[in-house]
Motif scaffolding. Structure first.
Motif, PDB file in Angstrom:
ATOM      1  N   UNK A  72       0.861  -1.179   0.000  1.00 36.72           N
ATOM      2  CA  UNK A  72       0.000   0.000   0.000  1.00 36.72           C
ATOM      3  C   UNK A  72       0.898   1.230   0.000  1.00 36.72           C
ATOM      4  N   UNK A  73       0.776   2.029  -1.054  1.00 36.43           N
ATOM      5  CA  UNK A  73       1.588   3.230  -1.195  1.00 36.43           C
ATOM      6  C   UNK A  73       0.813   4.424  -0.656  1.00 36.43           C
ATOM      7  N   UNK A  74       1.419   5.118   0.308  1.00 31.38           N
ATOM      8  CA  UNK A  74       0.775   6.259   0.971  1.00 31.38           C
ATOM      9  C   UNK A  74       1.690   7.470   0.902  1.00 31.38           C
ATOM     10  N   UNK A  75       1.100   8.646   1.176  1.00 27.95           N
ATOM     11  CA  UNK A  75       1.931   9.853   1.200  1.00 27.95           C
ATOM     12  C   UNK A  75       1.628  10.722   2.412  1.00 27.95           C
ATOM     13  N   UNK A  76       0.377  11.040   2.651  1.00 26.55           N
ATOM     14  CA  UNK A  76       0.043  11.960   3.733  1.00 26.55           C
ATOM     15  C   UNK A  76      -0.048  11.241   5.076  1.00 26.55           C
ATOM     16  N   UNK A  77       0.142  11.968   6.172  1.00 28.77           N
ATOM     17  CA  UNK A  77       0.026  11.356   7.504  1.00 28.77           C
ATOM     18  C   UNK A  77      -1.362  10.743   7.750  1.00 28.77           C
ATOM     19  N   UNK A  78      -2.416  11.372   7.239  1.00 31.62           N
ATOM     20  CA  UNK A  78      -3.776  10.826   7.440  1.00 31.62           C
ATOM     21  C   UNK A  78      -3.952   9.497   6.711  1.00 31.62           C
ATOM     22  N   UNK A  79      -3.466   9.417   5.489  1.00 34.21           N
ATOM     23  CA  UNK A  79      -3.577   8.172   4.721  1.00 34.21           C
ATOM     24  C   UNK A  79      -2.693   7.101   5.351  1.00 34.21           C
ATOM     25  N   UNK A  80      -1.542   7.512   5.848  1.00 30.99           N
ATOM     26  CA  UNK A  80      -0.642   6.575   6.527  1.00 30.99           C
ATOM     27  C   UNK A  80      -1.326   5.987   7.759  1.00 30.99           C
ATOM     28  N   UNK A  81      -2.015   6.819   8.519  1.00 33.42           N
ATOM     29  CA  UNK A  81      -2.735   6.355   9.698  1.00 33.42           C
ATOM     30  C   UNK A  81      -3.843   5.367   9.298  1.00 33.42           C
ATOM     31  N   UNK A  82      -4.575   5.699   8.242  1.00 34.89           N
ATOM     32  CA  UNK A  82      -5.651   4.812   7.775  1.00 34.89           C
ATOM     33  C   UNK A  82      -5.080   3.473   7.305  1.00 34.89           C
ATOM     34  N   UNK A  83      -3.956   3.504   6.613  1.00 33.02           N
ATOM     35  CA  UNK A  83      -3.333   2.263   6.143  1.00 33.02           C
ATOM     36  C   UNK A  83      -2.855   1.415   7.318  1.00 33.02           C
ATOM     37  N   UNK A  84      -2.311   2.052   8.345  1.00 34.98           N
ATOM     38  CA  UNK A  84      -1.896   1.323   9.550  1.00 34.98           C
ATOM     39  C   UNK A  84      -3.087   0.646  10.212  1.00 34.98           C
ATOM     40  N   UNK A  85      -4.190   1.359  10.295  1.00 34.15           N
ATOM     41  CA  UNK A  85      -5.414   0.778  10.865  1.00 34.15           C
ATOM     42  C   UNK A  85      -5.845  -0.424  10.036  1.00 34.15           C
ATOM     43  N   UNK A  86      -5.841  -0.250   8.727  1.00 33.98           N
ATOM     44  CA  UNK A  86      -6.233  -1.346   7.822  1.00 33.98           C
ATOM     45  C   UNK A  86      -5.375  -2.585   8.071  1.00 33.98           C
ATOM     46  N   UNK A  87      -4.070  -2.400   8.132  1.00 35.78           N
ATOM     47  CA  UNK A  87      -3.156  -3.539   8.289  1.00 35.78           C
ATOM     48  C   UNK A  87      -3.289  -4.196   9.657  1.00 35.78           C
ATOM     49  N   UNK A  88      -3.370  -3.396  10.721  1.00 35.06           N
ATOM     50  CA  UNK A  88      -3.342  -3.951  12.073  1.00 35.06           C
ATOM     51  C   UNK A  88      -4.709  -4.306  12.639  1.00 35.06           C
ATOM     52  N   UNK A  89      -5.753  -3.636  12.188  1.00 37.48           N
ATOM     53  CA  UNK A  89      -7.096  -3.917  12.710  1.00 37.48           C
ATOM     54  C   UNK A  89      -7.869  -4.845  11.773  1.00 37.48           C
ATOM     55  N   UNK A  90      -7.859  -4.530  10.471  1.00 41.25           N
ATOM     56  CA  UNK A  90      -8.614  -5.345   9.522  1.00 41.25           C
ATOM     57  C   UNK A  90      -7.909  -6.655   9.188  1.00 41.25           C
ATOM     58  N   UNK A  91      -6.598  -6.705   9.390  1.00 42.43           N
ATOM     59  CA  UNK A  91      -5.791  -7.899   9.180  1.00 42.43           C
ATOM     60  C   UNK A  91      -6.072  -8.593   7.840  1.00 42.43           C
TER      61      UNK A  91
END
Length: 133
Positions: free
Chosen positions: A91-110
């Motif tokens: 997952x390619x991200x750039x902004x801090x908000x998108x980075x936070x959402x991607x982290x949630x996706x990876x760690x919460x949605x698994x």
């Protein structure tokens, strides 16, 4: 046109949601600018991807740098049934908000396949290379 044939394994396409192309065994899914990726858009994006690759499976780079927000329902879908045809996700991200959402996706949605977040396209492609057929 000869360079085009050598660069891509399949002609790139643009849909309402995505730009898709296949290069050196990796599927590139570049999300178009959107304020909110909801379940309907997520399903449309997955269907566009499946229509493009058919029965094949690929390590995939998902460029979500232009997605401002995604709903929980969309993330749940993408982590599970939305992963059809994907052997690994970068997952390619750039902004801090998108980075936070991607982290949630990876760690919460698994997600059900190997998934990592990157800010560098080159590093993402290098990591995905280990999952090529």
């Amino acid at each position: 046109m000869a360079n085009f044939d050598k660069e891509y394994e399949k002609s790139p396409i643009k849909t309402d949601c995505l730009e898709l192309y296949l290069k050196e065994g990796i599927l590139y899914c570049i999300y178009k600018e959107t304020k909110e990726l909801d379940i309907e858009k997520a399903r449309e994006c997955v269907q566009d991807r499946i229509n493009y690759i058919g029965e094949q499976v690929y390590p995939s780079l998902f460029d979500i740098t232009q997605v401002k927000h995604s709903t929980k329902e969309a993330r749940d879908y993408l982590a599970n049934e939305g992963n059809v045809g994907v052997t690994a996700s970068a997952i390619l991200v750039s902004s801090p908000m998108v980075k936070m959402a991607a982290n949630i996706y990876i760690h919460v949605n698994k997600p059900k396949n190997p998934t990592r977040m990157f800010t560098s396209k080159e590093e993402a492609v290098q990591w995905l290379s280990q999952y090529k057929a």
